[in-house]
Design a protein around this motif. Structure first.
Motif, PDB file in Angstrom:
ATOM      1  N   ALA A  57       2.444  -5.905  -7.114  1.00 16.09           N
ATOM      2  CA  ALA A  57       3.630  -5.469  -6.393  1.00 16.09           C
ATOM      3  C   ALA A  57       3.450  -5.681  -4.888  1.00 16.09           C
ATOM      4  CB  ALA A  57       3.904  -3.992  -6.692  1.00 16.09           C
ATOM      5  N   LYS A  58       4.500  -6.196  -4.259  1.00 20.94           N
ATOM      6  CA  LYS A  58       4.437  -6.516  -2.827  1.00 20.94           C
ATOM      7  C   LYS A  58       5.836  -6.495  -2.242  1.00 20.94           C
ATOM      8  CE  LYS A  58       3.984 -11.373  -4.297  1.00 20.94           C
ATOM      9  NZ  LYS A  58       3.806 -11.063  -5.737  1.00 20.94           N
ATOM     10  N   ASP A  59       5.933  -6.774  -0.958  1.00 16.87           N
ATOM     11  CA  ASP A  59       7.220  -6.691  -0.271  1.00 16.87           C
ATOM     12  C   ASP A  59       8.286  -7.583  -0.901  1.00 16.87           C
ATOM     13  OD1 ASP A  59       6.395  -4.826   1.549  1.00 16.87           O
ATOM     14  OD2 ASP A  59       5.941  -6.271   3.143  1.00 16.87           O
ATOM     15  N   SER A  60       7.889  -8.751  -1.379  1.00 16.92           N
ATOM     16  CA  SER A  60       8.878  -9.674  -1.946  1.00 16.92           C
ATOM     17  C   SER A  60       9.531  -9.123  -3.208  1.00 16.92           C
ATOM     18  CB  SER A  60       8.222 -11.028  -2.248  1.00 16.92           C
ATOM     19  OG  SER A  60       7.175 -10.885  -3.200  1.00 16.92           O
TER      20      SER A  60
ATOM     21  N   GLY B 141      -0.890   2.068  -4.618  1.00 17.85           N
ATOM     22  CA  GLY B 141      -1.943   1.062  -4.640  1.00 17.85           C
ATOM     23  C   GLY B 141      -1.465  -0.347  -4.396  1.00 17.85           C
ATOM     24  N   SER B 142      -0.202  -0.512  -4.096  1.00 21.25           N
ATOM     25  CA  SER B 142       0.344  -1.855  -3.884  1.00 21.25           C
ATOM     26  C   SER B 142       0.152  -2.290  -2.434  1.00 21.25           C
ATOM     27  CB  SER B 142       1.835  -1.878  -4.237  1.00 21.25           C
ATOM     28  OG  SER B 142       2.566  -1.130  -3.276  1.00 21.25           O
ATOM     29  N   ASP B 143       0.568  -3.528  -2.149  1.00 22.66           N
ATOM     30  CA  ASP B 143       0.498  -4.065  -0.789  1.00 22.66           C
ATOM     31  C   ASP B 143       1.841  -3.979  -0.074  1.00 22.66           C
ATOM     32  OD1 ASP B 143      -2.219  -4.744  -0.820  1.00 22.66           O
ATOM     33  OD2 ASP B 143      -1.809  -6.587  -1.915  1.00 22.66           O
ATOM     34  N   VAL B 144       2.701  -3.111  -0.554  1.00 21.66           N
ATOM     35  CA  VAL B 144       3.999  -2.935   0.095  1.00 21.66           C
ATOM     36  C   VAL B 144       3.798  -2.381   1.508  1.00 21.66           C
ATOM     37  CG1 VAL B 144       6.156  -1.618   0.035  1.00 21.66           C
ATOM     38  CG2 VAL B 144       5.258  -2.633  -2.059  1.00 21.66           C
ATOM     39  N   THR B 145       4.557  -2.922   2.459  1.00 23.35           N
ATOM     40  CA  THR B 145       4.443  -2.528   3.862  1.00 23.35           C
ATOM     41  C   THR B 145       5.734  -1.851   4.322  1.00 23.35           C
ATOM     42  OG1 THR B 145       5.363  -4.575   4.771  1.00 23.35           O
ATOM     43  CG2 THR B 145       3.017  -4.587   4.192  1.00 23.35           C
TER      44      THR B 145
ATOM     45  N   GLY C 233      -1.857   1.651   2.322  1.00 26.35           N
ATOM     46  CA  GLY C 233      -2.315   1.777   3.700  1.00 26.35           C
ATOM     47  C   GLY C 233      -1.520   0.998   4.719  1.00 26.35           C
ATOM     48  N   GLN C 234      -0.586   0.161   4.267  1.00 26.58           N
ATOM     49  CA  GLN C 234       0.188  -0.642   5.217  1.00 26.58           C
ATOM     50  C   GLN C 234       1.548  -0.022   5.535  1.00 26.58           C
ATOM     51  OE1 GLN C 234      -0.228  -5.054   4.695  1.00 26.58           O
ATOM     52  NE2 GLN C 234      -1.169  -4.483   2.735  1.00 26.58           N
ATOM     53  N   ILE C 235       1.771   1.170   5.028  1.00 24.78           N
ATOM     54  CA  ILE C 235       2.995   1.893   5.385  1.00 24.78           C
ATOM     55  C   ILE C 235       2.662   2.842   6.521  1.00 24.78           C
ATOM     56  CG2 ILE C 235       4.633   3.631   4.584  1.00 24.78           C
ATOM     57  CD1 ILE C 235       4.607   2.290   1.881  1.00 24.78           C
ATOM     58  N   SER C 236       3.469   2.791   7.573  1.00 26.03           N
ATOM     59  CA  SER C 236       3.186   3.569   8.793  1.00 26.03           C
ATOM     60  C   SER C 236       4.400   4.409   9.185  1.00 26.03           C
ATOM     61  CB  SER C 236       2.814   2.615   9.927  1.00 26.03           C
ATOM     62  OG  SER C 236       3.954   1.852  10.320  1.00 26.03           O
ATOM     63  N   ASP C 237       4.315   5.004  10.356  1.00 24.30           N
ATOM     64  CA  ASP C 237       5.415   5.815  10.880  1.00 24.30           C
ATOM     65  C   ASP C 237       6.719   5.022  10.940  1.00 24.30           C
ATOM     66  OD1 ASP C 237       3.549   7.784  11.212  1.00 24.30           O
ATOM     67  OD2 ASP C 237       3.389   7.568  13.402  1.00 24.30           O
TER      68      ASP C 237
END
Length: 578
Positions: free
Chosen positions: A119-122, A141-145, A167-171
């Protein structure tokens, strides 16, 4: 349990370890996901020799998934059918960029892709195309940002979002979910990019009931933004090292809170004082907080409390008299504290208590008399205490006791006779070198046992004769004893076993594997530090349910074990040595 013959007895607080009753750390690996195509849906039915006849709908969905490449869209199908097809593809790990597109605009309600590493942004465009129908999304656990999270802002009926270990999701990403006012559940475990400033996005989520920010290391000062979330019932800020006493103050007004998990090393008695108005609180977990018995002045006001975890705090006997006010307690964890028998005097009135953990406390025989009047006690943890055989007489009347841990105590064979009347026992841990065959013989009327741990006990082939009385055993550990193949012969008919640990019995040979080849319900097997060789491995072929196999310090090669895994044991996912 591995091949080591001893266990950690005074382990310090490990904030990434699995705590009892609390989910452990997520490991961003394939985990069990890649087993999907191989694991049966109902292991219980298979273990009992039953085969469930699938419904016509199940057959159709299965066939559709097999031919998934032939379909470009399912948007014309009823929503529930599309949902079932989607779930099936996820279960069998067959969802890809292409197959996901087939579900665009299908009005699916639930997207559960936790641990789905592809799973990812696309993917988020197709996921968000479900629009107002979408109710829950789990992409742990995905690479979604942040860019992917933005696409969910128009799914206004979303009720549950789970982005644990992303970990790639931020404020910045959180800003775009601030308008999802229908959210009732939100989880961002182990995210160091979320800060106090980002938590301002939660202020408008007025219907939020559950919020999980476990191991979010940058949220100090951010709990102020939760003050208006008056429907909040569950808050998990376990292992957020930044949390201090000052962060507790904004929680004082969340009077609907029922569950609060803190477990932070900077929260002291002063911080706990802010919680004494939370009268609906049922669960309070403060494991590892440097609080003393003085915090009980505040906790004793929480009259609804039924679960209290004060493991690894700084409690001593002084002040423990406040426990008497917590009459509704069902679970009390006091392990690894500096309390003695004097503290147990205050347990006599906790007649609703079902579980008591005194692991590594300075409890002795005399203190156990205070537990004799706890009729509902089902679980008792006495590992690493000063309890001996004499004290067990006080437990003989606890007829509802189902689990007791006596590992690393002074209990001997003679003491075990005092447990013979506890016929409700299902789990017994006797990890103590004083226990021998004689002690096991004293327990033969405990026919309801499902778990028996004799790790480190001096059990010989003669002692295994007694095991035939425990026909319901599902878990058996006899490690570091004096077993030979002859002793294992007495185990071969225990067909209910799912876990068998025979490590550290150095005289076991390939004959042992032949004897246990009929234990087809086994899920975990450990025969480390023995004389097992490659020649014995074929005996394991019938164990189709085996998922974990440990043969460390044996005369086997990783190559041969891998060959066995791929040719005969499709469910085997944990192998040592590799």
């Amino acid at each position: 349990m591995g091949g080591a013959c001893s266990r950690k007895r005074d382990q310090q607080v490990n904030e990434d370890s699995v705590q009892r009753g609390i989910p452990g750390i997520y490991s961003k690996s394939r985990s069990s996901k890649w087993m999907g195509p191989l694991l049966p849906r109902s292991s219980v039915d298979i273990q009992l020799g039953r085969v469930k006849c699938p419904s016509l709908m199940e057959l159709c969905i299965h066939r559709t998934c097999e031919d998934i490449d032939n379909y470009s869209t399912f948007s014309m199908l009823p929503r529930d059918i599309s949902q079932q097809i989607f779930n099936e593809l996820v279960y069998y790990n067959r969802l890809t960029d292409v197959t996901l597109e087939s579900f665009r605009d299908c009005a699916i309600q639930d997207i559960c892709l936790g641990e789905y590493l592809e799973a990812k942004d696309s993917w988020m465009d197709a996921i968000s195309s479900q629009g107002s129908s979408l109710l829950s999304v789990d992409l742990s656990g995905s690479d979604v940002t942040d860019s992917g999270l933005v696409l969910l802002k128009d799914c206004t009926n979303l009720q549950a979002l789970t982005f644990n270990y992303c970990g790639q999701i931020s404020d910045h990403g959180l800003q775009h979910i601030s308008g999802l006012s229908n959210l009732t559940s939100l989880s961002f475990k182990k995210n160091s990019a979320i800060t106090a400033q980002g938590m301002s996005s939660f202020a408008g989520l007025v219907n939020l009931v559950n919020l999980d920010l476990e191991r979010c290391s940058g949220i100090h000062g951010g709990l102020i933004h939760l003050k208006g979330l008056l429907k909040l019932e569950s808050l998990n800020i376990r292992c957020c090292k930044c949390i201090t006493d000052a962060d507790m103050k904004p929680l004082s007004g969340l009077t609907n809170l029922k569950e609060l998990q803190i477990s932070c090393r900077k929260v002291t008695d002063c911080g706990v004082a802010y919680l004494k108005g939370l009268h609906k609180l049922v669960l309070l977990n403060m494991e590892g907080c440097p609080v003393t018995a003085a915090c009980l002045d505040s906790i004793s006001a929480l009259v609804a409390l039924s679960y209290l975890n004060l493991n690894r705090c700084s409690l001593s006997d002084a002040g423990c008299e406040k426990f008497t006010a917590l009459e509704n307690l069902k679970v009390l964890n006091l392990g690894f504290n500096n309390i003695t028998d004097k503290c147990l005097v205050n347990m006599k009135g906790l007649t609703n208590l079902e579980s008591l953990n005194l692991d590594s406390c300075k409890i002795g025989d005399e203190g156990l008399v205070n537990l004799a009047g706890l009729p509902h006690l089902r679980s008792l943890e006495l590992s690493d205490t000063e309890v001996g055989s004499a004290g067990l007489r006080h437990l003989s009347g606890l007829v509802n006791l189902e689990s007791i841990n006596l590992s690393f105590t002074m209990v001997t064979d003679s003491g075990l006779r005092k447990l013979s009347g506890l016929t409700s026992l299902k789990s017994l841990n006797l990890d103590a070198r004083q226990i021998t065959d004689t002690g096991i013989a004293a327990l033969t009327n405990l026919t309801g046992l499902t778990h028996l741990d004799l790790f480190g006990a001096h059990i010989t082939d003669f002692g295994t004769n007694c095991l035939r009385y425990f026909k319901n055993l599902r878990s058996l550990e006899i490690c570091g004893g004096g077993l030979t193949d002859a002793g294992v012969r007495n185990i071969k008919d225990m067909t209910s076993l799912t876990l068998l640990n025979l490590s550290q019995n150095c005289r076991l040979s390939d004959k042992t594997l032949e004897f246990i080849s009929g234990l087809t319900t086994l899920v975990s097997l450990n025969v480390s530090n023995s004389c097992i060789t490659n020649a014995g491995l074929p005996h394991l072929k019938p164990l189709k349910n085996l998922r974990s196999l440990t043969l460390e310090s044996c005369k086997v090669t990783a190559c041969e074990i891998k060959k066995l895994q791929f040719t005969a044991l499709p469910n085997l996912v944990s192998v040592r040595p590799e």
